[in-house]
Design a protein around this motif. Structure first.
Motif: not given
Length: 87
Positions: A3, A9, A11, A13-14, A17-18, A35-36, A44
């Motif tokens: 990080k 990110f 969407k 990639e987000l 990852q989630l 966001g994250i 999330p």
């Protein structure tokens, strides 16, 4: 994943990852993710206003949408909700 303060990110990639981190994502509310989190176990982050808008666009009235939102509170350890302030 390392990080950094400049992390951005998209969407795709987000969500990748989630899902990789096996995070719970409520059905139909992807558009409300803003966001994250930057904690040990990233989560999330959802916009409360966007969740209510999505639920009302799906046919719920304001009261029903708020009640449905409250039902998401059982996942409070897996989700973060942001309430925006009016100026």
């Amino acid at each position: 994943m390392t990080k950094t303060k400049d992390m951005v990110f998209n969407k795709t990639e987000l969500f990748r990852q989630l899902k990789e981190w096996e995070r719970y994502l409520p059905d139909g509310l992807d558009a409300a993710i803003i966001g994250i989190s930057s904690c040990r176990k990233p989560k999330p982050v959802y916009s409360f206003d966007k969740i209510i808008d999505i639920l009302m666009e799906g046919g719920m009235n304001d009261q029903e949408a708020n009640e449905h939102f409250e039902s998401l509170s059982i996942y409070h350890k897996q989700l973060i909700f942001v309430y925006t302030c009016n100026e």
